[in-house]
Design a protein around this motif. Structure first.
Motif, PDB file in Angstrom:
ATOM      1  N   SER A 149       0.842  -1.207   0.000  1.00 36.18           N
ATOM      2  CA  SER A 149       0.000   0.000   0.000  1.00 36.18           C
ATOM      3  C   SER A 149       0.874   1.253   0.000  1.00 36.18           C
ATOM      4  CB  SER A 149      -0.955   0.002   1.196  1.00 36.18           C
ATOM      5  OG  SER A 149      -0.326   0.427   2.371  1.00 36.18           O
ATOM      6  N   LEU A 159       2.397   1.964  -3.637  1.00 38.39           N
ATOM      7  CA  LEU A 159       1.530   2.276  -4.774  1.00 38.39           C
ATOM      8  C   LEU A 159       1.872   3.673  -5.299  1.00 38.39           C
ATOM      9  CD1 LEU A 159      -0.920   1.270  -6.477  1.00 38.39           C
ATOM     10  CD2 LEU A 159      -2.362   2.597  -4.923  1.00 38.39           C
ATOM     11  N   VAL A 195     -11.872   3.596  -4.708  1.00 44.43           N
ATOM     12  CA  VAL A 195     -10.746   3.154  -5.531  1.00 44.43           C
ATOM     13  C   VAL A 195     -11.110   3.376  -6.989  1.00 44.43           C
ATOM     14  CG1 VAL A 195      -9.335   1.176  -6.222  1.00 44.43           C
ATOM     15  CG2 VAL A 195     -10.089   1.402  -3.875  1.00 44.43           C
ATOM     16  N   ALA A 225      -6.155   5.290  -4.800  1.00 44.06           N
ATOM     17  CA  ALA A 225      -6.794   4.788  -3.579  1.00 44.06           C
ATOM     18  C   ALA A 225      -6.288   5.627  -2.418  1.00 44.06           C
ATOM     19  CB  ALA A 225      -6.450   3.311  -3.363  1.00 44.06           C
ATOM     20  N   ARG A 241      -5.436  -0.145  -0.893  1.00 42.35           N
ATOM     21  CA  ARG A 241      -4.219   0.327  -1.554  1.00 42.35           C
ATOM     22  C   ARG A 241      -3.236  -0.827  -1.717  1.00 42.35           C
ATOM     23  NH1 ARG A 241      -2.573   5.537  -2.308  1.00 42.35           N
ATOM     24  NH2 ARG A 241      -0.400   4.934  -2.119  1.00 42.35           N
TER      25      ARG A 241
END
Length: 146
Positions: free
Chosen positions: A32, A35, A59, A79, A87
């Motif tokens: 996460s 990302l 998202v 996200a 995420r």
């Protein structure tokens, strides 16, 4: 029907499978944090992104398919940071599928989210969200081919 996973996705799944459940959650949090942000051209045009309504968090995703014979796919996700599970799933798909040929992504089995070994640690609703992300990616690829 056993479909070979793309090498980069298979490696991620192996990494999850090699860990205990609490460590799998930590790895998901790592994804996460990794990302990438949307490129500016997409940040300025949120209407180009599709919402994954099955996700509890807001998202959005889109993709670009290259013109070459392999039709390489680039993925883009948005996200919120306060939704680390979502995420994380987006990060796994990004790391596992970004830059691959369209046909290779279309061949990815739909049960990939279950293969991460998170089904006991994460609610079924969240697992459906990841499945929905993968489904949207495949649908968008098919639509660009049409």
């Amino acid at each position: 029907m056993s479909t070979a996973l793309p090498a980069q996705l298979a490696e991620i799944i192996d990494d999850f499978q090699d860990l205990t459940e609490p460590d799998r959650l930590q790895l998901l949090l790592d994804f996460s944090r990794e990302l990438p942000e949307l490129p500016e051209r997409l940040r300025e045009h949120p209407e180009l992104l599709e919402q994954v309504v099955e996700c509890q968090s807001p998202v959005f995703l889109t993709l670009e398919v290259g013109d070459g014979p392999e039709r390489l796919v680039n993925l883009f996700f948005s996200a919120p940071p306060e939704a680390p599970t979502t995420r994380g799933f987006a990060g796994v798909l990004m790391e596992g599928l970004d830059g691959l040929p369209a046909e290779e992504i279309l061949a990815v089995p739909d049960d990939v989210p279950d293969r991460l070994g998170l089904t006991r640690a994460i609610t079924p609703l969240r697992m459906r969200g990841m499945s929905a992300m993968l489904g949207r990616i495949k649908r968008q690829i098919r639509e660009t081919a049409a």
